[in-house]
Every structure is written in C-alpha cells, then in structure tokens.
Design an enzyme around this catalytic site. Structure first.
Site, PDB file in Angstrom:
ATOM      1  N   LYS A  13     -12.612  -3.929  -6.764  1.00 59.88           N
ATOM      2  CA  LYS A  13     -12.754  -4.887  -7.310  1.00 59.88           C
ATOM      3  C   LYS A  13     -13.473  -6.168  -6.678  1.00 59.88           C
ATOM      4  O   LYS A  13     -14.319  -6.701  -7.127  1.00 59.88           O
ATOM      5  CB  LYS A  13     -11.495  -5.609  -7.671  1.00 59.88           C
ATOM      6  N   ARG A 127     -11.461   0.491   4.733  1.00 58.80           N
ATOM      7  CA  ARG A 127     -11.531  -1.012   4.704  1.00 58.80           C
ATOM      8  C   ARG A 127     -10.917  -1.452   5.867  1.00 58.80           C
ATOM      9  O   ARG A 127     -11.601  -2.241   6.655  1.00 58.80           O
ATOM     10  CB  ARG A 127     -10.933  -1.655   3.389  1.00 58.80           C
ATOM     11  N   ARG A 150       2.338  -1.513  -2.930  1.00 50.23           N
ATOM     12  CA  ARG A 150       1.650  -2.192  -3.830  1.00 50.23           C
ATOM     13  C   ARG A 150       1.096  -1.393  -5.112  1.00 50.23           C
ATOM     14  O   ARG A 150       0.733  -1.905  -5.813  1.00 50.23           O
ATOM     15  CB  ARG A 150       0.144  -2.690  -2.982  1.00 50.23           C
TER      16      ARG A 150
HETATM   17  P1  AMP Z   1      -5.412  -8.663  -3.063  1.00 49.78           P
HETATM   18  O1  AMP Z   1      -6.304  -9.431  -2.211  1.00 49.78           O
HETATM   19  O2  AMP Z   1      -5.882  -8.968  -4.422  1.00 49.78           O
HETATM   20  O3  AMP Z   1      -4.952  -7.260  -2.904  1.00 49.78           O
HETATM   21  O4  AMP Z   1      -4.052  -9.506  -3.065  1.00 49.78           O
HETATM   22  C1  AMP Z   1      -3.289  -9.432  -1.792  1.00 49.78           C
HETATM   23  C2  AMP Z   1      -1.756  -9.750  -2.185  1.00 49.78           C
HETATM   24  O5  AMP Z   1      -1.886 -11.139  -2.594  1.00 49.78           O
HETATM   25  C3  AMP Z   1      -1.066  -9.166  -3.071  1.00 49.78           C
HETATM   26  O6  AMP Z   1      -0.572  -8.129  -2.636  1.00 49.78           O
HETATM   27  C4  AMP Z   1       0.081 -10.031  -3.473  1.00 49.78           C
HETATM   28  O7  AMP Z   1       1.021 -10.197  -2.534  1.00 49.78           O
HETATM   29  C5  AMP Z   1      -0.909 -11.295  -3.249  1.00 49.78           C
HETATM   30  N1  AMP Z   1      -1.436 -11.556  -4.825  1.00 49.78           N
HETATM   31  C6  AMP Z   1      -2.789 -11.723  -5.157  1.00 49.78           C
HETATM   32  N2  AMP Z   1      -3.149 -12.116  -6.525  1.00 49.78           N
HETATM   33  C7  AMP Z   1      -1.744 -12.252  -6.846  1.00 49.78           C
HETATM   34  C8  AMP Z   1      -1.304 -12.587  -8.349  1.00 49.78           C
HETATM   35  N3  AMP Z   1      -2.262 -12.690  -9.267  1.00 49.78           N
HETATM   36  N4  AMP Z   1      -0.005 -12.491  -8.406  1.00 49.78           N
HETATM   37  C9  AMP Z   1       0.647 -12.320  -7.308  1.00 49.78           C
HETATM   38  N5  AMP Z   1       0.350 -11.997  -6.272  1.00 49.78           N
HETATM   39  C10 AMP Z   1      -0.768 -12.021  -5.846  1.00 49.78           C
END
Ligand code: AMP
Length: 286
Positions: A13, A127, A150
């Site tokens: 993404k 990564r 996750r």
């Molecule tokens: P990401 O960088 O998108 O993988 O997000 C890293 C972490 O941030 C996730 O594992 C969540 O703990 C938190 N996070 C990011 N976006 C969200 C969201 N929309 N809702 C809840 N937690 C989020």
C-alpha cells in the site's frame, strides 16, 4: 482523486501510494506514518498509541478518525488524497463516509491489493532489512510475532471492509503479487477507466505538450530540409556533369571535322592566293 488503498501489512500500500503521489501530485495520508510521527514527537496521541502499535493492536477508532478529519482539512489535501492504512474498521469507514458527505466530496475508488499471506512475512522481513541498510530505525512491529498479530487483526477487523465497499460499488481488486511496476500500471489503468483521474491530469499538459511537439517537428523538418539541400548540391553538380561531358564529347567529335574544314579553308585560300598571283603575273607579261 480520492482513493483508499486496502490490503494487509506488507501488501505494498505504502509503495503504491507513493508512486501515485508522484504521478498525480496528490497527498498520501498514512495513519500509520502519522501515528509513528506522533509517537516520536511524544504528543498525547503518540503516548496513547505507542504501546498499542508496538503490540500490533489497533489504535482506537475515534483517535484515527480525529487525525484524518483534521488532515483532510489542510490545503494540500484539496486536490485529492490517497488513504493508506485508513479506514481499518467498519466504524472508521462509516466515519469517513460521514466526513466526506459533510464536505460534499466523493470517494472515487477503493483499491484492494490482494496478496498471498505466505508472501507477507518475507516482504516485511525485506522491508526491515532495507530500512536497516539505509541506517534507519526498524519498525517495532515489523517482526514475525507482531506481524502474525497484525494479520489476525486485518482478517477480523479490516477484511469486512471488502464487503462494505463492494456493496457500495467502490471496490476494485488488483493482484498485489505482481511486480511493483505492474501493480502501479494496473491501478492507473483502473483509475483511468473509472474516470477517477481527473481530465486535468492528462489534458492540462496536453496543449503544452502538443505545442512543444509541433515546435520540435517544425524545427526538425527545417533542419532536415536544409541538410537535404546541402546534400543535394554535389548531386545536382554531378547531375549536370554528364551533360557537360556529353557536350565536350560532342565537341571533341566535331573538332577534327572543324579542324579539317579550317585546314581546307586555309588550303583553299592559299590556292586561291597562288592562282591570283599567277594571274597577275600573266597579265603583266601581256
Ligand atoms: P501501518 O503503518 O499502516 O502498518 O500502521 C502501523 C500501526 O499503526 C498499526 O498496526 C496500528 O497499530 C496503527 N494504525 C495505523 N492506522 C490505523 C487505523 N486506521 N486504525 C487503527 N490503528 C491504526
């Protein structure tokens, strides 16, 4: 263009969002990035999110919805945005719908990047490796244990969004196992077909480009014509040469005859002179 990129951790993404940003000049709104920045800055939101994120959990809906609501108000989001990592739950999706409705904004599409779960661990490990190689700090949640958590969260809380957006005819699925380049091309193709890429993206530059192309074509044609004229000069000379040679040959052919005629004439004149002299002498004798 307003777009959501949907997919499990490691589906690409972030990478695809950056590529779209680059190409279409719209902003990438990654809640993960914003939360990491908040954690690094030690803001109240950061303090609240730190533990949850490190453990692979989800930050409360109202927190992320609040972040997004503020962010889309900013001037750089006016032209459009790509949501990366948001929404992650149905209540978040509903809150987003409400936010957009109030602002009279339309969501163009939700692109789901579908990947094999078995490939995700390898991707996330890669990564982490690349981050380390750049000398940057590796994400605390990019470990096999947290990734497993996750992924479980994704399946139970985020995957229902596929149904949510499919029902609203917003969902488009792309094979996320293709190369980065292929995935980008496929997303762009879909967005163009949808008409989500505003005409501006293509047409704004079109007259300028067309003019430039026309100018270049004209210049090139001029140059080519000049070069052709130059190249034709010796050819023209050469073309004239045979006719000149022909004339010379003809003249050469004629020359002996001419010379003979001249000699004859000279001879005749001599004879005539001699005869005239003889006649004068004869007359004198008489
Ligand atoms: P990401 O960088 O998108 O993988 O997000 C890293 C972490 O941030 C996730 O594992 C969540 O703990 C938190 N996070 C990011 N976006 C969200 C969201 N929309 N809702 C809840 N937690 C989020």
């Amino acid at each position: 263009m307003r777009l959501i990129l949907l997919g499990p951790p490691g589906s690409g993404k972030g990478t695809q969002a950056q590529r779209l940003v680059h190409r279409h000049g719209i902003v990438q709104l990654s809640t993960g990035e914003m939360l990491r920045a908040a954690v690094a800055a030690g803001t109240p939101v950061g303090l609240q999110a730190k533990e949850i994120m490190a453990n692979g959990g989800l930050v409360p809906d109202e927190v992320v919805v609040g972040i997004i609501a503020d962010r889309i108000e900013e001037p750089d989001a006016k032209k459009g945005f790509i949501l990366d990592g948001f929404p992650r739950t149905v209540p978040q999706a509903e809150a987003l719908d409400e936010l957009l409705r109030k602002k009279h904004l339309k969501l163009d599409a939700v692109v789901e990047l579908r990947v094999n779960e078995s490939a995700l661990l390898a991707r996330v490990e890669k990564r982490a490796e690349e981050t380390r190689a750049r000398g940057e700090e590796v994400r605390l949640d990019d470990t096999p244990e947290v990734l497993t958590k996750r992924l479980a969260q994704y399946r139970s809380l985020t995957e229902p969004l596929i149904h949510y957006y499919s029902e609203r005819r917003k969902l488009l699925t792309v094979d996320g196992m293709m190369t980065i380049e292929h995935v980008t091309r496929e997303i762009n193709r879909i967005l163009t077909a949808l008409g989500a890429l505003e005409p501006k993206d293509h047409e704004d530059h079109a007259p300028k480009v067309a003019k430039k192309v026309a100018r270049t074509v004209k210049k090139t044609a001029k140059k080519t014509a000049k070069a052709a004229k130059k190249a034709a000069k010796p050819a023209r000379k050469a073309a004239k040469a045979p006719s000149r040679a022909k004339a010379a040959k003809k003249a050469a052919k004629k020359a002996p005859k001419k010379a003979a005629r001249a000699a004859n004439a000279r001879k005749g004149a001599k004879t005539a002179k001699k005869a005239a002299k003889k006649l004068t002498k004869k007359r004198a004798k008489r």
